[in-house]
Design a protein around this motif. Sequence first.
Motif, mmCIF file in Angstrom:
data_model
loop_
_atom_site.group_PDB
_atom_site.id
_atom_site.type_symbol
_atom_site.label_atom_id
_atom_site.label_comp_id
_atom_site.label_asym_id
_atom_site.label_seq_id
_atom_site.Cartn_x
_atom_site.Cartn_y
_atom_site.Cartn_z
ATOM 1 N N THR A 174 -9.630 -75.124 65.509
ATOM 2 C CA THR A 174 -9.630 -75.818 64.221
ATOM 3 C C THR A 174 -9.233 -74.931 63.048
ATOM 4 O OG1 THR A 174 -12.021 -75.406 64.110
ATOM 5 C CG2 THR A 174 -11.309 -77.566 64.902
ATOM 6 N N TRP A 175 -9.395 -73.612 63.187
ATOM 7 C CA TRP A 175 -9.071 -72.696 62.086
ATOM 8 C C TRP A 175 -8.710 -71.334 62.652
ATOM 9 C CZ3 TRP A 175 -10.050 -68.084 59.754
ATOM 10 C CH2 TRP A 175 -9.631 -67.947 58.429
ATOM 11 N N PRO A 176 -7.753 -70.627 62.036
ATOM 12 C CA PRO A 176 -6.889 -71.032 60.925
ATOM 13 C C PRO A 176 -5.741 -71.922 61.390
ATOM 14 C CG PRO A 176 -6.315 -68.817 61.639
ATOM 15 C CD PRO A 176 -7.515 -69.222 62.452
ATOM 16 N N ALA A 195 -18.567 -64.463 49.732
ATOM 17 C CA ALA A 195 -17.511 -63.478 49.494
ATOM 18 C C ALA A 195 -16.151 -64.012 49.933
ATOM 19 C CB ALA A 195 -17.838 -62.180 50.229
ATOM 20 N N ILE A 196 -16.129 -64.733 51.052
ATOM 21 C CA ILE A 196 -14.871 -65.325 51.522
ATOM 22 C C ILE A 196 -14.414 -66.417 50.562
ATOM 23 C CG2 ILE A 196 -13.812 -66.676 53.379
ATOM 24 C CD1 ILE A 196 -15.844 -65.223 55.286
ATOM 25 N N ASP A 197 -15.349 -67.220 50.114
ATOM 26 C CA ASP A 197 -15.025 -68.330 49.223
ATOM 27 C C ASP A 197 -14.527 -67.838 47.866
ATOM 28 O OD1 ASP A 197 -14.869 -70.971 48.276
ATOM 29 O OD2 ASP A 197 -16.926 -70.921 47.538
ATOM 30 N N GLU A 198 -15.166 -66.803 47.340
ATOM 31 C CA GLU A 198 -14.880 -66.366 45.978
ATOM 32 C C GLU A 198 -13.777 -65.317 45.889
ATOM 33 O OE1 GLU A 198 -18.691 -65.087 44.603
ATOM 34 O OE2 GLU A 198 -19.564 -67.110 44.676
ATOM 35 N N ILE A 228 -10.237 -73.517 53.675
ATOM 36 C CA ILE A 228 -11.457 -72.954 54.263
ATOM 37 C C ILE A 228 -12.598 -73.962 54.355
ATOM 38 C CG2 ILE A 228 -10.861 -70.603 53.601
ATOM 39 C CD1 ILE A 228 -12.944 -70.791 51.374
ATOM 40 N N TYR A 229 -12.421 -75.136 53.794
ATOM 41 C CA TYR A 229 -13.430 -76.187 53.948
ATOM 42 C C TYR A 229 -12.877 -77.268 54.857
ATOM 43 C CZ TYR A 229 -15.963 -74.006 50.123
ATOM 44 O OH TYR A 229 -16.652 -73.115 49.346
ATOM 45 N N PRO A 230 -13.649 -77.776 55.815
ATOM 46 C CA PRO A 230 -15.087 -77.536 56.029
ATOM 47 C C PRO A 230 -15.385 -76.439 57.039
ATOM 48 C CG PRO A 230 -14.381 -79.330 57.426
ATOM 49 C CD PRO A 230 -13.146 -78.848 56.696
ATOM 50 N N TRP A 231 -14.515 -75.447 57.152
ATOM 51 C CA TRP A 231 -14.632 -74.459 58.227
ATOM 52 C C TRP A 231 -15.351 -73.181 57.819
ATOM 53 C CZ3 TRP A 231 -13.393 -77.850 61.471
ATOM 54 C CH2 TRP A 231 -12.301 -78.714 61.278
ATOM 55 N N LEU A 232 -15.849 -73.099 56.588
ATOM 56 C CA LEU A 232 -16.349 -71.824 56.084
ATOM 57 C C LEU A 232 -17.447 -71.229 56.957
ATOM 58 C CD1 LEU A 232 -16.222 -69.642 53.940
ATOM 59 C CD2 LEU A 232 -17.717 -71.038 52.489
ATOM 60 N N ASP A 233 -18.362 -72.059 57.460
ATOM 61 C CA ASP A 233 -19.427 -71.510 58.305
ATOM 62 C C ASP A 233 -18.858 -70.913 59.585
ATOM 63 O OD1 ASP A 233 -18.721 -74.059 59.265
ATOM 64 O OD2 ASP A 233 -20.715 -74.447 60.078
ATOM 65 N N GLN A 234 -17.827 -71.564 60.145
ATOM 66 C CA GLN A 234 -17.231 -71.053 61.378
ATOM 67 C C GLN A 234 -16.367 -69.820 61.128
ATOM 68 O OE1 GLN A 234 -16.183 -75.350 62.911
ATOM 69 N NE2 GLN A 234 -15.985 -73.930 64.615
ATOM 70 N N ILE A 235 -15.870 -69.666 59.921
ATOM 71 C CA ILE A 235 -15.117 -68.458 59.572
ATOM 72 C C ILE A 235 -16.072 -67.273 59.432
ATOM 73 C CG2 ILE A 235 -13.610 -67.389 57.855
ATOM 74 C CD1 ILE A 235 -12.726 -70.290 57.101
ATOM 75 N N ALA A 236 -17.196 -67.511 58.762
ATOM 76 C CA ALA A 236 -18.139 -66.423 58.498
ATOM 77 C C ALA A 236 -18.967 -66.043 59.721
ATOM 78 C CB ALA A 236 -19.071 -66.814 57.348
ATOM 79 N N LEU A 237 -19.271 -67.007 60.586
ATOM 80 C CA LEU A 237 -20.220 -66.763 61.674
ATOM 81 C C LEU A 237 -19.816 -65.618 62.606
ATOM 82 C CD1 LEU A 237 -22.852 -67.528 63.037
ATOM 83 C CD2 LEU A 237 -21.646 -69.372 64.235
#
Length: 235
Positions: free
Chosen positions: A40-42, A108-111, A122-131
């Motif tokens: 699903t990402w990237p 930090a990834i978002d900002e 990065i939405y709605p994948w932010l949790d899966q990017i950071a995890l």
Amino acid sequence: ALPEGVPFVFFDTDTVVTGPLSQVAFDFDRPSASMRRENTWPEIELYGPGYGEIWKSLYDKFGLDYAASLDLSQPDEYWQRYMYFNAGWFFGACPRAFGRRFLDYARAIDEDRPEPLICQQIYPWLDQIALPLVISSFGGGRPGPELDGLDGDITCHWRILPLAYARESDRVIKVIEQAAAPNRIKKILKEYEPMLRMIYQKRGRKVRALFDRNALPRRERMIRNRIKSEGFWMR
């Protein structure tokens, strides 16, 4: 809040437990997470950075060992070479330390995202990017065979009821329906339309009849589209 310094396991709320968790050999000093995910990402652009450049930029941002995260049995620039999880379950040695770092990394990834991510959604994948970054930072990695019961015979992250009826095992469906059967539970769950329709009005059984669990479509999207075409999709 969970106590400091006590091992924890997180399960998403749309998870059903079908066996004894005591049979899972958790190593809380080596955190891990669910591998029940798709690509699903990237989203790789034709002339943009590839998987390697994108993921390496994130590991570099947080001073993590990118090379150690790679699955070298997978070819370069194939998505499964790069550590990527579903957040349906994960565990670690301390919920507060894990949670703080998860939040810090996500913010930090978002900002201030690395340059290779500029064109990425990065939405709605932010949790899966950071995890995977958080898990790497605590010395963890991909789950080993000792965790096969998660997303297996012991737990199931069913996520969306029509999908559950389409593809999950008979055991999973039986446990969901048994858990939903007591009147005091039924009274509450009936207020949620997908549960009313799928469980109590038996539409889930109609969805189930559309699919052969031994020969499911390879992509989840194909399952979704079939359910939608039959008029049974809801969430």
